[in-house]
Scaffold this active site. Sequence first.
Site, mmCIF file in Angstrom:
data_model
loop_
_atom_site.group_PDB
_atom_site.id
_atom_site.type_symbol
_atom_site.label_atom_id
_atom_site.label_comp_id
_atom_site.label_asym_id
_atom_site.label_seq_id
_atom_site.Cartn_x
_atom_site.Cartn_y
_atom_site.Cartn_z
ATOM 1 N N ASP A 10 42.785 61.743 4.120
ATOM 2 C CA ASP A 10 43.457 62.966 4.530
ATOM 3 C C ASP A 10 42.456 64.115 4.632
ATOM 4 O O ASP A 10 41.603 64.293 3.763
ATOM 5 C CB ASP A 10 44.541 63.293 3.496
ATOM 6 C CG ASP A 10 45.255 64.599 3.778
ATOM 7 O OD1 ASP A 10 45.967 64.668 4.794
ATOM 8 O OD2 ASP A 10 45.098 65.541 2.972
ATOM 9 N N GLU A 55 41.139 61.246 8.910
ATOM 10 C CA GLU A 55 41.867 62.299 9.617
ATOM 11 C C GLU A 55 40.814 63.372 9.885
ATOM 12 O O GLU A 55 40.420 64.099 8.967
ATOM 13 C CB GLU A 55 43.007 62.854 8.772
ATOM 14 C CG GLU A 55 43.797 63.913 9.519
ATOM 15 C CD GLU A 55 44.858 64.576 8.648
ATOM 16 O OE1 GLU A 55 45.934 64.910 9.179
ATOM 17 O OE2 GLU A 55 44.607 64.789 7.448
#
Length: 719
Positions: free
Chosen positions: A355, A391
């Site tokens: 993330d 990401e």
Amino acid sequence: MIWAGGKLRVWPGRPSPLGATWDGAGTNFAIFSGSAANEGGTPGERGGVTLCLFDDDDAEIQVPLVERAGPVFHGYLPDVGPGVRYGFRVTGPRRRPGDLQDPSKLLLDPYARAVAGSVRWTDSVQPDPDGDSAIDSAPDMPRSVVVNPWFDWGQDRRPNTPWHRTVLYEAHVRGLTMLHPEVPPDLRGTYLGLCAPPIIDHLQQLGVTAVELMPVHQFVNDRRLIEMGLRNYWGYNSIGFFAPHNTYAVGGDRGAQVQEFKVMVKTLHEAGIEVILDVVYNHTAEGGAGGPVLSFKGLDNPGYYRLDPDDPSVYVDYTGTGNSLNMRHPNVLQLIMDSLRYWVEDMHVDGFRFDLAATLARELHDVDRLSSFFDLIQQDPVVSQVKLIAEPWDVGEGGYQVGNFPALWSEWNGQYRDCVRDLWCLDRGVLGEFASRITGSSDLYEDDGRRPHASINFVTAHDGFTLSDLVSYEQKHNWANGEDNRDGTDDNRSTNCGVEGPTDDPVVVAHRDRLRRNLMATLMLSQGVPMVLHGDEIGRTQQGNNNGYAQDNEISWVDWSDPDEAFLAFCRRLIDLRRGHPALQRHRFLTGRPVAEGELPDVAWFTPQGTQMSWEDWGPDARQVAMWLNGDLAEMGPRGESITDDTLLVCVNAADAPSSQVLPPEEFAPAWALVLDTASSGDPPATRYPAGGTVQLGPRTILFLERRLAPAPAPTPSP
């Protein structure tokens, strides 16, 4: 417990490994605390760490850890074993800028393998500016748990699905199963529910090869959300990087979560399905200034977090959550690498999706893709061997880094998502970019020597509209989040097809269904790695909520009561079609040049008139193209075998009007068979077309054709 009411034995122990390690006879405790060690202070200004054990009546037994190796405090307790709950308290003067140690704060072990309980939001967990608060946080804090690491993995083997054959399925442990009528009620929303036979059967029949699980590290429900009657459903609020989230376990929170997670992984592996974890190493649940003191802040606030050098009371925030982990500190890097290795070696997971990965690359202020973190990943003999997905953005300046990660990494391709939505939902003139996206986005990845699998292609993900909502809403409808619909993105690139939200209008419904088929077909016919959002295949809706992070309820859960069976069958057929065609799963980028020892290129593009595209044909008004893929891949398999396939043709009409497509001349294929037509969810008529013939396309339609031999000429009649 054998030590309850008696004298607790304490031996020196070892400074490594960090955490609580049970060896079958006793437990070694080791904890890093630069604040307790007074790093940066003057000689003699020493603090300390106290191990706090809790018996079955929750009485606290304090054990000072007098042994120390640098900033690591340690001790071995031969009378402590699995199931025992514990925490730490840190003492000592606050000598360094940013220090927050406070003996009234019970702290979680950053290396805890399990966590029991949850945070109770009272003032006791809030930081005290003087460090001598009289409010003890222990009654309101969860406990770390000593676990038994033994598990019978049997013959467990990782599926090791090659990247080019991977189909990802992004899923939430709780949301996928909470409403499934065939999952036993006591297993719904748990690790064991996710590997229950009905879920395994669904995943296998769909054809996905890996589940990408939203965060399962122990996380915290934010105080603000709890006070609003909501929860941190998504889980991007980690507090324990080694501990599976405890509420996803059936058997309690004193170690059952570890065993049940392993059962889930083993069962999925037996079904040939990999497990990839969405991990949040960029920030923690402690927030910024004024945020709670739960673990890292009390142990070593200036070590674990990025603080403003001009004002250490201010947290540098590249994540939008209040803090950013300090990737320049060796103990933070060690923590992350130890965590990653633990999940691979002990928990048998197959990879990670990071993330806000751009935050991990920030050495100073700018994003540096050659930062220490990526150097560590590159050389690590364990972590470098599993699937790594970034990401590739954060909220800081220069944080959008699609295409800029190192060679080992694949990336969520946000440009793919935006372009595909622009073409199908907004009718924008992006056909030229669309051609690059469906062929693997070589413009983003090839210059680094990367392969098409560097691109994780997706149209929808947990953050944003579901696939059904993408074609049913033009505006977000996030009122249930309690923020007056201000949260969530306004850049949805969506369409409502003329009516906002649910409708019975058959024309609108048919239009939406066709767009869903186009979007899913584009995903499966593209080079790169496709990712499907859980529930999209059966028509899941969030009623227009594009930011369901706080909705641990029917808004976010997958509703299995009335699945769209026609679309589900279409998705299964699409994935099966992809799996059967190596030309859609190439190891290398397409070039447009002739393949080895051949005259035809690996890919060619044709106008509606059947001529090869020129630069002028890719103008902003273009809405139609045919992509020809050579069945001679000029690629080898793992044993040196030549990989070949049918020659394929993908015809795209993104216009609102029907059209026709003249098929390529005979040297590209003698004849064609129509295999897929997104105008309908069913199989198209078994139709064969000659080279140079014409095929009809409906408005906003994709056709998929396979090469066939030309029919034999009819025999000449006898005179």
